[in-house]
Design a protein around this motif. Structure first.
Motif, PDB file in Angstrom:
ATOM      1  N   VAL A   4     -37.333 -17.650 -32.225  1.00  0.00           N
ATOM      2  CA  VAL A   4     -38.185 -18.830 -32.104  1.00  0.00           C
ATOM      3  C   VAL A   4     -38.808 -18.826 -30.713  1.00  0.00           C
ATOM      4  CG1 VAL A   4     -38.252 -21.364 -32.160  1.00  0.00           C
ATOM      5  CG2 VAL A   4     -36.654 -20.125 -33.644  1.00  0.00           C
ATOM      6  N   ALA A   6     -40.860 -21.373 -28.053  1.00  0.00           N
ATOM      7  CA  ALA A   6     -41.333 -22.694 -27.645  1.00  0.00           C
ATOM      8  C   ALA A   6     -42.111 -22.485 -26.359  1.00  0.00           C
ATOM      9  CB  ALA A   6     -40.156 -23.646 -27.418  1.00  0.00           C
ATOM     10  N   TYR A  20     -36.854 -31.282 -27.403  1.00  0.00           N
ATOM     11  CA  TYR A  20     -37.788 -30.290 -27.952  1.00  0.00           C
ATOM     12  C   TYR A  20     -37.140 -28.908 -28.007  1.00  0.00           C
ATOM     13  CZ  TYR A  20     -41.745 -26.939 -27.560  1.00  0.00           C
ATOM     14  OH  TYR A  20     -42.607 -25.880 -27.694  1.00  0.00           O
ATOM     15  N   ALA A  24     -36.129 -26.791 -31.258  1.00  0.00           N
ATOM     16  CA  ALA A  24     -36.678 -25.441 -31.441  1.00  0.00           C
ATOM     17  C   ALA A  24     -35.555 -24.424 -31.635  1.00  0.00           C
ATOM     18  CB  ALA A  24     -37.546 -25.059 -30.238  1.00  0.00           C
ATOM     19  N   ALA A  88     -42.437 -22.986 -32.326  1.00  0.00           N
ATOM     20  CA  ALA A  88     -42.110 -24.407 -32.398  1.00  0.00           C
ATOM     21  C   ALA A  88     -42.983 -25.168 -31.398  1.00  0.00           C
ATOM     22  CB  ALA A  88     -40.635 -24.626 -32.079  1.00  0.00           C
ATOM     23  N   ALA A 116     -41.792 -29.581 -33.724  1.00  0.00           N
ATOM     24  CA  ALA A 116     -40.473 -30.149 -33.455  1.00  0.00           C
ATOM     25  C   ALA A 116     -40.545 -31.654 -33.684  1.00  0.00           C
ATOM     26  CB  ALA A 116     -40.053 -29.846 -32.017  1.00  0.00           C
TER      27      ALA A 116
END
Length: 142
Positions: A4, A6, A20, A24, A88, A116
């Motif tokens: 993932v 972010a 957040y 994520a 994310a 998110a």
């Protein structure tokens, strides 16, 4: 392993950022965070803290596996290197998911784009944005 990504400015890390990044991280097994370069932040005031300092603070957060400063010219270059399964986005980030998906497709990157969740205030006066924190500091100490 489900990767993932972010991303954000992370000038003053606050509970909204922690939420957040935790959200994520729950979308996969490995969380990579791209910290925006100061010179690339054009949608709001540029961050005060230097790029490396913001990266180091983000890297110290438990749910973050890898943190890096973004590419100087091509914001998608780190995405190509990381090859994530999910990007994310923060619940209130200005990014257009459809535009991101189109650019990913154009580059041949097979990646899901998700938002998110937001974080509710847990008590009166809790500040969940950098702008609100800066405003309060100026109001009380400026």
């Amino acid at each position: 392993m489900r990767r993932v990504v972010a991303q954000g400015t992370f000038d003053l890390v606050h509970p909204g950022h922690i939420h957040y990044l935790s959200d994520a991280a729950s979308m996969g097994e490995e969380l990579h965070v791209i910290v925006a370069r100061r010179e690339n932040v054009t949608h709001k005031e540029q961050p005060i803290l230097p790029n490396r300092q913001r990266r180091d603070v983000v890297a110290a957060i438990d749910v973050v596996d890898h943190a890096r400063v973004g590419h100087p010219e091509d914001i998608f270059a780190p995405i190509e290197e990381i090859d994530p399964d999910v990007i994310a986005l923060g619940y209130d980030q200005h990014h257009d998911p459809e535009a991101i998906e189109a650019e990913l497709a154009a580059r041949g990157i097979d990646c899901e784009v998700r938002r998110a969740s937001g974080r509710e205030r847990r008590y009166d006066g809790e500040l969940l944005s950098t702008g609100d924190i800066v405003d309060r500091v100026l109001e009380e100490r400026g």
